[in-house]
Write a protein that holds these residues in place. Structure first.
Motif, short mmCIF file in Angstrom:
data_model
loop_
_atom_site.label_atom_id
_atom_site.label_comp_id
_atom_site.label_asym_id
_atom_site.label_seq_id
_atom_site.Cartn_x
_atom_site.Cartn_y
_atom_site.Cartn_z
N UNK A 113 12.01 90.89 39.85
CA UNK A 113 11.86 92.14 40.59
C UNK A 113 10.73 92.96 40.02
N UNK A 114 9.74 93.26 40.81
CA UNK A 114 8.52 93.87 40.28
C UNK A 114 8.75 95.25 39.70
N UNK A 115 9.61 96.06 40.33
CA UNK A 115 9.78 97.44 39.86
C UNK A 115 10.38 97.47 38.46
N UNK A 116 11.49 96.78 38.26
CA UNK A 116 12.12 96.80 36.95
C UNK A 116 11.31 96.03 35.91
N UNK A 117 10.63 94.98 36.34
CA UNK A 117 9.78 94.23 35.41
C UNK A 117 8.64 95.10 34.91
N UNK A 118 7.95 95.73 35.81
CA UNK A 118 6.82 96.57 35.41
C UNK A 118 7.29 97.81 34.67
N UNK A 119 8.44 98.34 35.04
CA UNK A 119 9.02 99.48 34.33
C UNK A 119 9.29 99.08 32.88
N UNK A 120 9.95 97.96 32.69
CA UNK A 120 10.27 97.48 31.35
C UNK A 120 9.00 97.24 30.54
N UNK A 121 8.00 96.64 31.16
CA UNK A 121 6.75 96.37 30.47
C UNK A 121 6.06 97.65 30.01
N UNK A 122 6.10 98.68 30.84
CA UNK A 122 5.42 99.93 30.47
C UNK A 122 6.19 100.68 29.39
N UNK A 123 7.51 100.65 29.45
CA UNK A 123 8.30 101.25 28.37
C UNK A 123 7.94 100.58 27.04
N UNK A 124 7.86 99.26 27.06
CA UNK A 124 7.51 98.52 25.83
C UNK A 124 6.08 98.83 25.40
N UNK A 125 5.16 98.87 26.35
CA UNK A 125 3.76 99.12 26.01
C UNK A 125 3.59 100.49 25.37
N UNK A 126 4.15 101.52 26.00
CA UNK A 126 4.00 102.87 25.45
C UNK A 126 4.68 103.02 24.10
N UNK A 127 5.84 102.38 23.95
CA UNK A 127 6.52 102.44 22.66
C UNK A 127 5.66 101.80 21.57
#
Length: 212
Positions: free
Chosen positions: A112-126
């Protein structure tokens, strides 16, 4: 000095609004709003975010995005811990939770693109805003590039894309790449001009003398 400035600026980055309006995403949006207060330095909000995402992770065990936010919230607890030993221990624990969530999300047969990209950005910013001794900055950079190159990125909500662009702008600033810094700030403003990230980017452009 530049890295320290980036770390401070990244704490101001807006996390995007949810695109869907079902109960699950409303719960995520509400918990995310608390998380943002914690990002901005509210220690009580950090504790609240941890509890909310623990509960949501249990209720939605098949959706790693909640676990990703839990891990990110725990790193904020590490940031606020009273001594360096506790800072390191709690942050590493949070990173472990975040790493497992990202791996689980990417391993899903239909992520699912929304949750996948959401998770990726949370990880990236962290990863990007952690102190350098955690050796996470490059991982954050690479995740941002993967997000921008993702086939579903263009279909994401403007607030999400603006959050990615402003994060990439700050990374470019740290790299002393003035042209890329300016370009991503401009993309942030044009993508979500009235959003928090758009306003943040506008102020940075004003400092550069690009806009009145």
């Amino acid at each position: 000095m530049i890295m320290k400035r980036i770390a401070c600026l990244l704490l101001l980055v807006m996390v995007w609004p949810a695109q869907a309006v079902d109960r699950e995403d409303r719960e995520l949006a509400e918990a995310r709003a608390v998380f943002l207060k914690g990002v901005d330095g509210d220690k009580r909000a950090v504790r609240d975010a941890v509890q909310r995402f623990k509960s949501l992770s249990r209720a939605h065990a098949d959706e790693p995005v909640y676990q990703a936010y839990l891990g990110a919230s725990m790193t904020l607890q590490g940031r606020d811990a009273p001594n360096n030993i506790e800072k390191g221990r709690i942050t590493e624990e949070g990173l472990g939770v975040l790493d497992r969530a990202l791996a689980a999300q990417l391993a899903k047969p239909d992520p699912g693109s929304v949750h996948t990209l959401d998770t990726m950005l949370v990880a990236a910013n962290t990863n990007i805003h952690l102190p350098a001794f955690f050796n996470r900055y490059q991982q954050g950079r690479e995740l941002l590039q993967k997000i921008i190159a993702h086939s579903d990125f263009d279909a994401m909500a403007p607030g999400y894309k603006a959050a990615v662009y402003v994060a990439q702008a700050l990374v470019s600033h740290g790299d002393a790449d003035d042209a890329a810094y300016r370009r991503y700030l401009e993309l942030t403003v044009s993508t979500d001009p009235e959003g928090r990230d758009g306003e943040f980017a506008s102020k940075r452009l004003q400092e550069l003398g690009d806009i009145e």
